[in-house]
Write an enzyme that holds these catalytic residues in place. Sequence first.
Site, PDB file in Angstrom:
ATOM      1  CE1 TYR A 473      36.377  50.226   8.096  1.00  0.00           C
ATOM      2  CE2 TYR A 473      36.455  52.561   7.551  1.00  0.00           C
ATOM      3  CZ  TYR A 473      37.051  51.442   8.090  1.00  0.00           C
ATOM      4  OH  TYR A 473      38.311  51.520   8.621  1.00  0.00           O
ATOM      5  CB  SER A 553      38.479  47.549  10.764  1.00  0.00           C
ATOM      6  OG  SER A 553      39.610  48.246  11.216  1.00  0.00           O
ATOM      7  CG  ASP A 637      43.841  42.595  14.133  1.00  0.00           C
ATOM      8  OD1 ASP A 637      44.677  43.463  13.803  1.00  0.00           O
ATOM      9  OD2 ASP A 637      42.625  42.715  13.907  1.00  0.00           O
ATOM     10  CG  HIS A 672      42.944  44.446  10.683  1.00  0.00           C
ATOM     11  ND1 HIS A 672      42.228  44.536  11.864  1.00  0.00           N
ATOM     12  CD2 HIS A 672      42.475  45.456   9.891  1.00  0.00           C
ATOM     13  CE1 HIS A 672      41.393  45.557  11.794  1.00  0.00           C
ATOM     14  NE2 HIS A 672      41.513  46.123  10.618  1.00  0.00           N
TER      15      HIS A 672
END
Length: 713
Positions: A473, A553, A637, A672
């Site tokens: 991430y 993301s 989203d 999302h």
Amino acid sequence: MKKTIFILVVATVLSSYGQKQKNVKYPQTKKGETVDLYFDTKVNDPYRWLEDDKSEETAAWVKAENEVTYDYLSKIPFRNELKDRLEKLWNYEKIGSPSTEGNFSYFFKNNGLQNQSVLYRKDASGKEELFLDPNTFSKDGTTSLGEMDFSKDGSILAYSISEGGSDWRKVIIMDALSKKVVEDTLVDVKFSGLSWKGNEGFFYSSYDKPKGSQLSAKTDQHKLYFHKLGTSQKEDKVIFGADQKRRYVGGSVTDDDNYLVITASVATYGNELYVKDLTNPNSPLVVIVDNFNSDSNVIENDGTKLYIETDWNAPNKRIVTVDVSNPKPENWKDFIPETENVLTPSTCGGFFFANYMKDAVSVVQQYDYSGKLVRNIQLPGLGTATGFSGKKTDKTVYYSFANYITPGTIYALEPQSGKSVIYEKPKVDFKSEEYVSKQVFYTSKDGTKIPMMITHKKGLKLDGKNPTILYAYGGFNISLTPSFSIANAVWLENGGIYAVANLRGGGEYGKKWHDAGTKMQKQNVFDDFIAAAEYLISEKYTSSSFLAIRGGSNGGLLVGATMTQRPDLMKVALPAVGVLDMLRYHTFTSGAGWAYDYGTSQDSKEMFEYIKKYSPVHNVKKGTQYPATMVTTGDHDDRVVPAHSFKFAAELQEKQSGSNPTLIRIDVKAGHGAGKSIAATIQENADVQAFTLYNMGFTALPKTVILSSPEMK
């Protein structure tokens, strides 16, 4: 003796990629002539028209792209086999930790494959009943339960719902005893908690409805409201945010109902902190922190004494105390001082629980209200412990423990004695004892040591031919700690390796680790990820031909930047709901609030040039052979708008050299990720794994065939 012979039939790997699907015919994506001027640099944006989520033209493009993608996926021979195994493994009863509200104990339960978990309750006699079933909210499972909060006596419930995965919510108010809705639904609520003041009403947050598209238009002035029970929403009073423009505002009431605590921020890091005495209707709003230089929040109070979690002068966080009469930082006193490990505190049962991350693994300590260490909580192993939160009056403290090979098990802790017992252990058809999960440390480009967890079957041969997913991430102070996933379990069963790297930009080592992956240091994150891949290859866990990179993301940005910088490094790239147009991310919905991590293209020429150098949409080069790529997003989203993914896919399809497919899979009536139905989640994971293995050259999944021989002497 009777002898049983086990024959392992391994997956067939193509000797030549010629047998794969060739020459995918992509939809024609028209190019516009939009050009933006950033300082003295002109930047073409030929696919700007795909930002219009309300246009019929965009809808037609989405439909055409999905037709190509699903046609491709339908021809993968083992796609349905993967889906069937995911469904079978997913089909076990899941029960959540209970919480007491009024005279009932509430808990979530899923019988296995229900799209949404169901809320049940028990009365004092132990009689169980269904209380709220989100599966009845919509026929297709795309409406989900969001936030919920009971009034102080447990007689009224306020809960929010999300339709189609949107961050915009509706709030419904229910009489908890009769289970009947008691007044009109609140609408247009976004990024909001719900917090009751007695039984009088509750606080919530939202933005004014934006002009233009509700799914993509900018929202940057958040306000805190109070809804008084029995009145209409149009009468709701603005408590904070009418005069002070803040992007994120939250309000919560202390357990004793005496104080309202307000946090206000302009970015995803750093907040102002306020408190208001609710026992006096005319009390002023008192400022505790008047700047955005720290993350600080009131986590508890004991009368007028406030307990504040903060990273002010403590990058790894500490808890301080201060009296509400004079709460400025100069009066703060250490309660649980900062240590070398990052702190996440909670309270329950009359105690504080200090949950530390030590190299991304949980270590938990219990403290009393005087600040005395009561005990170290004995956890069942190395992994992630969560929970330890509830009411001060709770007699039992619940927590969950999991790691990459251990399904989440709930434990009940008696806080006086410290004794823990298993409360709920899931019955998952996965043999954890056949797998190993270990932590390694590798060196990034600038010499920084980065931790990574590597999970696989025991006895794995390190020959560079193991299908591997590398996940990370690397942003927003978010920490990746060990967790169990059914999807990952299926990947492991099929001989795959699952590796998770704890990159800079995350929160694993506190604020300094976070800041080292922000703004003009964002390249550190990509370098850390590249170094993780190079470590896996050099140690022969895998090779470039069998490596996939995955992230969602901000992690989608990570994948997009890495595959455009080092397209030779991996065979498959899987960017999900990614932030991919870095020059324009701040113009959509709440994107401007991400500037603490990214900076913006408008900050300065230097910042613009730095961002443009790694922005995935702007770094797809014609004539380059990119890895097989499947971009995934949702048409609803409204956090990272799908235009990011649309534009990136269009660029890849236009400029890709060679036969590697560049597809985009667009979930309809999905956002999302939060609240996505189990059915949709299973199908997406089956498609992702099928696409990944197929493009690594596999034509079948590994299977174990058991043959019994005749009795032998």
